[in-house]
Design a protein around this motif. Sequence first.
Motif, short mmCIF file in Angstrom:
data_model
loop_
_atom_site.label_atom_id
_atom_site.label_comp_id
_atom_site.label_asym_id
_atom_site.label_seq_id
_atom_site.Cartn_x
_atom_site.Cartn_y
_atom_site.Cartn_z
N ASN B 163 0.82 -1.20 0.00
CA ASN B 163 0.00 0.00 0.00
C ASN B 163 0.86 1.25 0.00
O ASN B 163 0.61 2.21 -0.71
CB ASN B 163 -0.90 0.03 1.25
N TRP B 164 1.87 1.20 0.83
CA TRP B 164 2.76 2.34 0.98
C TRP B 164 3.48 2.63 -0.33
O TRP B 164 3.74 3.76 -0.69
CB TRP B 164 3.75 2.04 2.11
N LEU B 165 3.78 1.53 -1.05
CA LEU B 165 4.44 1.70 -2.35
C LEU B 165 3.44 2.06 -3.44
O LEU B 165 3.81 2.26 -4.59
CB LEU B 165 5.16 0.40 -2.74
N GLY B 166 2.16 2.09 -3.06
CA GLY B 166 1.14 2.49 -4.02
C GLY B 166 0.54 1.35 -4.80
O GLY B 166 -0.23 1.56 -5.73
N ALA B 167 0.89 0.09 -4.45
CA ALA B 167 0.29 -1.05 -5.13
C ALA B 167 -0.92 -1.52 -4.34
O ALA B 167 -1.12 -1.14 -3.19
CB ALA B 167 1.31 -2.17 -5.27
N GLY B 168 -1.71 -2.37 -4.96
CA GLY B 168 -2.88 -2.88 -4.26
C GLY B 168 -2.51 -3.98 -3.29
O GLY B 168 -1.35 -4.34 -3.15
N THR B 169 -3.50 -4.54 -2.60
CA THR B 169 -3.21 -5.62 -1.68
C THR B 169 -3.23 -6.95 -2.42
O THR B 169 -3.84 -7.10 -3.47
CB THR B 169 -4.24 -5.68 -0.55
N VAL B 170 -2.50 -7.91 -1.87
CA VAL B 170 -2.41 -9.24 -2.47
C VAL B 170 -2.94 -10.25 -1.45
O VAL B 170 -2.64 -10.14 -0.26
CB VAL B 170 -0.94 -9.58 -2.81
N ALA B 171 -3.74 -11.20 -1.91
CA ALA B 171 -4.20 -12.27 -1.02
C ALA B 171 -3.10 -13.33 -0.98
O ALA B 171 -3.19 -14.36 -1.63
CB ALA B 171 -5.51 -12.85 -1.53
N TRP B 172 -2.06 -13.01 -0.22
CA TRP B 172 -0.82 -13.79 -0.27
C TRP B 172 -1.03 -15.30 -0.21
O TRP B 172 -0.49 -16.04 -1.02
CB TRP B 172 0.10 -13.39 0.89
N LEU B 173 -1.78 -15.74 0.80
CA LEU B 173 -1.83 -17.18 1.03
C LEU B 173 -2.94 -17.86 0.23
O LEU B 173 -3.11 -19.07 0.32
CB LEU B 173 -1.97 -17.45 2.52
N ASN B 174 -3.66 -17.10 -0.57
CA ASN B 174 -4.73 -17.72 -1.36
C ASN B 174 -4.38 -17.86 -2.83
O ASN B 174 -5.21 -18.28 -3.63
CB ASN B 174 -6.02 -16.91 -1.23
N GLU B 175 -3.18 -17.47 -3.20
CA GLU B 175 -2.77 -17.65 -4.59
C GLU B 175 -1.50 -18.48 -4.61
O GLU B 175 -0.61 -18.29 -3.79
CB GLU B 175 -2.47 -16.28 -5.23
N ARG B 176 -1.44 -19.38 -5.57
CA ARG B 176 -0.34 -20.33 -5.53
C ARG B 176 1.03 -19.68 -5.48
O ARG B 176 1.81 -19.93 -4.57
CB ARG B 176 -0.41 -21.26 -6.75
N TRP B 177 1.34 -18.83 -6.46
CA TRP B 177 2.73 -18.35 -6.54
C TRP B 177 3.01 -17.30 -5.50
O TRP B 177 4.14 -17.17 -5.03
CB TRP B 177 3.07 -17.88 -7.96
N ALA B 178 1.96 -16.54 -5.11
CA ALA B 178 2.16 -15.58 -4.01
C ALA B 178 2.50 -16.34 -2.74
O ALA B 178 3.42 -15.97 -2.00
CB ALA B 178 0.90 -14.75 -3.82
N ALA B 179 1.79 -17.46 -2.50
CA ALA B 179 2.07 -18.25 -1.30
C ALA B 179 3.47 -18.85 -1.39
O ALA B 179 4.23 -18.85 -0.41
CB ALA B 179 1.03 -19.36 -1.16
N PHE B 180 3.84 -19.32 -2.58
CA PHE B 180 5.17 -19.91 -2.78
C PHE B 180 6.26 -18.87 -2.50
O PHE B 180 7.26 -19.15 -1.85
CB PHE B 180 5.28 -20.42 -4.22
N PHE B 181 6.00 -17.64 -2.95
CA PHE B 181 6.93 -16.54 -2.70
C PHE B 181 7.04 -16.31 -1.19
O PHE B 181 8.15 -16.14 -0.66
CB PHE B 181 6.41 -15.28 -3.41
N ALA B 182 5.90 -16.31 -0.51
CA ALA B 182 5.90 -16.09 0.94
C ALA B 182 6.70 -17.18 1.65
O ALA B 182 7.48 -16.89 2.57
CB ALA B 182 4.47 -16.04 1.47
N TYR B 183 6.55 -18.43 1.22
CA TYR B 183 7.34 -19.52 1.81
C TYR B 183 8.84 -19.22 1.67
O TYR B 183 9.61 -19.40 2.60
CB TYR B 183 7.11 -20.86 1.09
N ASN B 184 9.21 -18.77 0.46
CA ASN B 184 10.62 -18.54 0.19
C ASN B 184 11.21 -17.45 1.08
O ASN B 184 12.30 -17.61 1.62
CB ASN B 184 10.82 -18.14 -1.27
N ILE B 185 10.46 -16.35 1.20
CA ILE B 185 10.97 -15.25 2.02
C ILE B 185 11.13 -15.73 3.46
O ILE B 185 12.13 -15.44 4.13
CB ILE B 185 9.99 -14.05 1.96
#
Lengths: 360, 318
Positions: B163-185
């Motif tokens: 949000n601070w960077l001006g992007a929208g929100t992401v449903a991190w854990l409800n999308e496959r690759w977003a969740a995969f990214f979260a695991y990695n971090i």
Amino acid sequence: MSLVSLVAEKIADDVRKVANTPRELAVEARYAVGAYRRGELSAVQIGRTAGATGFAVLVVALLLFPIYWIAMSAISGTGGSVYAAGGFSFFPENPSLQPFVWVLGDLIVPGLTISVNVPFSDLALVFDTPEIAFLDASDYGVDNPSNFKQYFVNSVIVSVPTLVLAMCVIVPAAYALSRREFIMRRKVLFGYVLFTQVGGGLGIASLIALYAMFVQVGLNNNRLALAAYYAATAVPFNTWLLKTYMDGIPVSYEEAALVDGAPPWRVVTEIILPLSAAGLATVTIFTFLTGWMEFVVAQTMLSADKFTLPVGLFALIDEYSIPWARFSAFALTFASPVMLVYLFAQRYIEGGLSFSGMEG
Amino acid sequence: MSTTSRIADRAAALPAIEREDVSLLLVLPGLFLFAAFMFFPMLYLLGISFTNARPSNLFAGGSFLTFGEATFVGLENYATVLADGAFWNSLGSTWLFVATSLVLKIGLGLGVALVVTNRRVRGARFLRSLLIIPMGLPAIFTITIWRGIFSSAQFGLANQLLNWLGAGTVAWLNERWAAFFAYNITEMWLAYPFMVIITVSALQDVPRELHEAAMVDGAGYFARFFHVTLPSVKRPVLFASILTAAASFQQFLIPYAFNEGGPARLNELIIVYGYREAFQFSQYGQGAAIMLVAVAFIGAFMWLNVKKGRLADGVDEA
């Protein structure tokens, strides 16, 4: 005793060092300014040092930010600013320690009535101890405190036997691996090094069989059986770690004692063990933490009344809503003693993990 | 020289327990304990994987180490598992996770280690001791913190940053690759202290003279990094990489605590896949088969690394 006093000494030393750090930095800064005035140091060099230090501090701050974040959410109360829709702020608007009261619940030593029958008479002495209330949760508006104390007791019942059993097998093995030459020595040592990282996953892989075995003998939901399992998982890493500490003790000490006529067991108890005190302290911490921190196996084996702290912590999480302030307070109460112990034991841990003992 | 012979005399006079090979007895209790809870279950797991074990039949009427009323089905579990697309998806995700998280872990570990060993940094020791705190924290604690950071709700820290960077929100854990990214971090954050410890101690062993000689020859910072620093720390970092790659392969808690390997079983790393198959869908036999295939993969991986990476060299000289 010597171990305790040694640890206390080291802790005092660390505290002194940390307290002295700002002063030393100030002295160094003053020196640098003086050298700059005298023209011995250029502004560019000072700028580089300041820049590098500032950058390093920034990197550390960024990496540790999650811990700061959880601390802030723990004191932010229910309507704290950390989760406000307005966005993150560095300090909550209405800090409150109420979540911690919820975690701890009542801390009351109940009043006891002790009666002692005086022998050969009908008389009885009756003592009433007063009720001591350290903390009464209802005073702070907490009606249903967490099960923290119950989980805590369960964790102690698991962790202490883990520690005792593990130390009983680790110390002799580490001594033998460090000081004796015998068949299979290298194979055992190398296997242990490999299992330091692979062990945890293998534990989960064999969990199906382990669970079936425990159920068949009626030992699931048994905290002591779990302790034996944890002690087993702690063996490879800690044996290897303690061995690397013992490797650091000069052989000449033992030879001197042998020449003086000391029997072998006295060489061990009076030279090897005292001199590897730092290693013993580290391994003690690690084996205790094995039982204190493990989650998956505990969750599979134990039922709700025997949950240990990690399982209890995870049980707070609901699928859809997490009571963040309470969760954070619970998590911090659970983790902060560990964090402090770890911080003080760190230099030994670091020394042991640096693989310097690989060649030994 | 007389002292040496006196020691030899004394050694010869030692009771049997003190003589060399008998020292193995001191190691055996630990080995036995470890084997009892590690290798023995592994053998039993192998047995279970050949049966149609479920909680209902495995625990029926049986005694210790029998298979209850479960029947022997041969390689059927393996056939079922290997024919299942979900299994191959899980295995693929796991190896992808190993690769991506390893790159991130080495990158962050090496980068941070270089920053805190820079001789211009003041108070570096102090910073280093703060840095490796995450290693001392209970894994379930740190992982649930990160779950909160990647919370899909607006107040999750990752979303606040977006949000601070001006992007929208992401449903991190409800999308496959977003969740995969979260695991990695998260995996990167969990493992960086280990990498930092090993890299720092390796960096401190790099002789100062090498750097100074390179500087005299006019090598810039990057030239020195690639030609002096990197070759000197290569072996310890390689060793640490293999160990943490094995740890990544067996990652269980992150996917399990984040969203149980979701969404819809897409991100179940292999151990989570086997665990859920066994404990949530009551397929002990198939779960056992999955776990054993996973163990075979990690075993082959470690064996290859030990042989090809000549990891055993250091220990063999002992």
